[in-house]
Design an enzyme around this catalytic site. Structure first.
Site, PDB file in Angstrom:
ATOM      1  N   THR A  77      -4.299  -1.548  -2.741  1.00 40.31           N
ATOM      2  CA  THR A  77      -5.178  -0.418  -3.055  1.00 40.31           C
ATOM      3  C   THR A  77      -4.707   0.381  -4.262  1.00 40.31           C
ATOM      4  O   THR A  77      -5.520   0.876  -5.048  1.00 40.31           O
ATOM      5  CB  THR A  77      -5.257   0.523  -1.828  1.00 40.31           C
TER       6      THR A  77
ATOM      7  N   THR B  94      -0.721  -2.016   1.437  1.00 42.28           N
ATOM      8  CA  THR B  94      -0.040  -1.465   2.609  1.00 42.28           C
ATOM      9  C   THR B  94      -0.156  -2.367   3.840  1.00 42.28           C
ATOM     10  O   THR B  94       0.696  -2.319   4.724  1.00 42.28           O
ATOM     11  CB  THR B  94      -0.604  -0.077   2.969  1.00 42.28           C
TER      12      THR B  94
END
Ligand code: ASP
Length: 345
Positions: free
Chosen positions: A15, A91
């Site tokens: 991201t 993540t």
């Protein structure tokens, strides 16, 4: 960028470097040079920052052990050129990758910090800038003797630095997405960065050359025990020919059903020579198979305690150890040893 220290930023995707596709609205990775444009603050450090971008950039849900091998090889090739390494990573599987690298990089004496973000770096409220800037600062910090202050594989998220193989993603939408439930933080960034020096691992020797162990044996399954689990499912996973090791994610302090059929399958898998590791489903705490009869029964059937290791840590420790040796008894003995601070022992 110029400076007295030097850092290699390794960009794998995630991201932090994504932006919205104007056509379908989904987040997709964009070119790394634009990340540096987004964070001009990096230019204020007395640090030379070089970057390496993987191609293709990936959402970390697509991470495979081949990426860990590439990261390990890259760090080994460029080891002498840099004081530290910052790995930008999605993540979702960051805790797996950080755990894996903690084992694969042997005799590590420089910081390797994994970081990412919950919001892309171009978004005004992004957490990516702070995560990246703190990572670069920590990766370039030396102690009084001139050695790196945090010479281990770690995860930096939301101002908190954790040992990589102790970290786990525990929140899918808050900025504090990671926890280190069984080990204190290595450092915390407030007005100053406070280091917990007594919890930071130091290498046995600062002069040993870095070694990489990139041969991984991935024949591992994870079986999460749950009420209603059936003999068919348990047998398929524990006794399947594809697996050399199975992580049993058990209840509480390492407990599983005490029913005859369950223990018989465990015994059968054990007799087949499978490596069976007991890891708790609880977010924190340790496996203690001596506490309840249900845990003791597993121990009696040859199940090895994972102690307080995370599932991510257990998986990558198995990949690493099994890649080193075809001897399952040797692997089982090493599982009980504290190799990189992954268990409390
Ligand atoms: N799906 C993304 C990834 O892991 C999520 C993130 O980076 O936060 O690559």
């Amino acid at each position: 960028m110029k400076g007295s220290s030097s850092i290699l930023l390794i960009y794998t995707g995630g991201t932090i470097g994504m932006r919205q596709d104007p056509i379908d609205g989904t987040l997709k990775p964009f070119d790394f040079s634009q990340i540096l444009e987004e964070v001009p603050e990096l230019g204020k450090f007395a640090v030379r920052i070089d970057s390496h971008t993987f191609d293709p950039l990936i959402d970390s849900s697509d991470v495979e052990p081949s990426l860990w091998q590439s990261i390990a090889n890259l760090i080994k090739d460029r080891y002498d050129e840099y004081d530290g390494f910052v790995v930008l990573h999605g993540t979702d599987t960051m805790a797996y990758s950080a755990s894996a690298l903690s084992f694969m990089l042997e005799n590590l004496s420089k910081p390797v910090i994994f970081t990412g973000s919950q919001l892309p770096i171009g978004v005004p409220r992004t957490d990516g800038k702070e995560n990246l800037i703190s990572s670069v600062e920590i990766a370039s910090t030396k102690d009084k003797t001139g050695h790196p202050r945090v010479p281990e594989v770690s995860v930096l998220f939301d101002s908190r630095l954790m040992r990589g193989n102790r970290s786990t993603k525990m929140n899918s939408e808050n900025f504090n997405a990671f926890a280190s439930p069984n080990h204190p933080l290595l450092a915390e960034a407030g007005i100053n960065i406070r280091y917990n020096d007594s919890f930071i691992r130091k290498p046995e020797s600062w002069n040993e050359p870095l070694q990489t162990s990139v041969s991984l044996d991935t024949r591992v399954s994870i079986l999460k025990i749950h009420p209603g689990i059936t003999p068919q499912v348990v047998r398929n996973i524990l006794c399947g020919s594809e697996t050399r090791a199975v992580i049993l994610e058990t209840y509480g302090s390492g407990n599983a059903p005490s029913k005859g059929w369950f223990l018989n399958i465990v015994a059968e898998a054990s007799k087949m020579g499978k490596i069976l590791v007991n890891v708790t489903q609880c977010l924190s705490g340790t496996v203690n198979m001596d506490l309840y009869a249900t845990g003791k029964a597993l121990e009696n059937e040859g199940v090895v305690s994972g102690l307080d290791i995370t599932t991510e840590g257990a998986l990558s420790k198995l990949f690493y150890l099994m890649g080193k040796s075809g001897d399952n008894e040797w692997v089982k003995a090493r599982l009980g040893e504290n190799l990189r601070g992954e268990i409390s022992k």
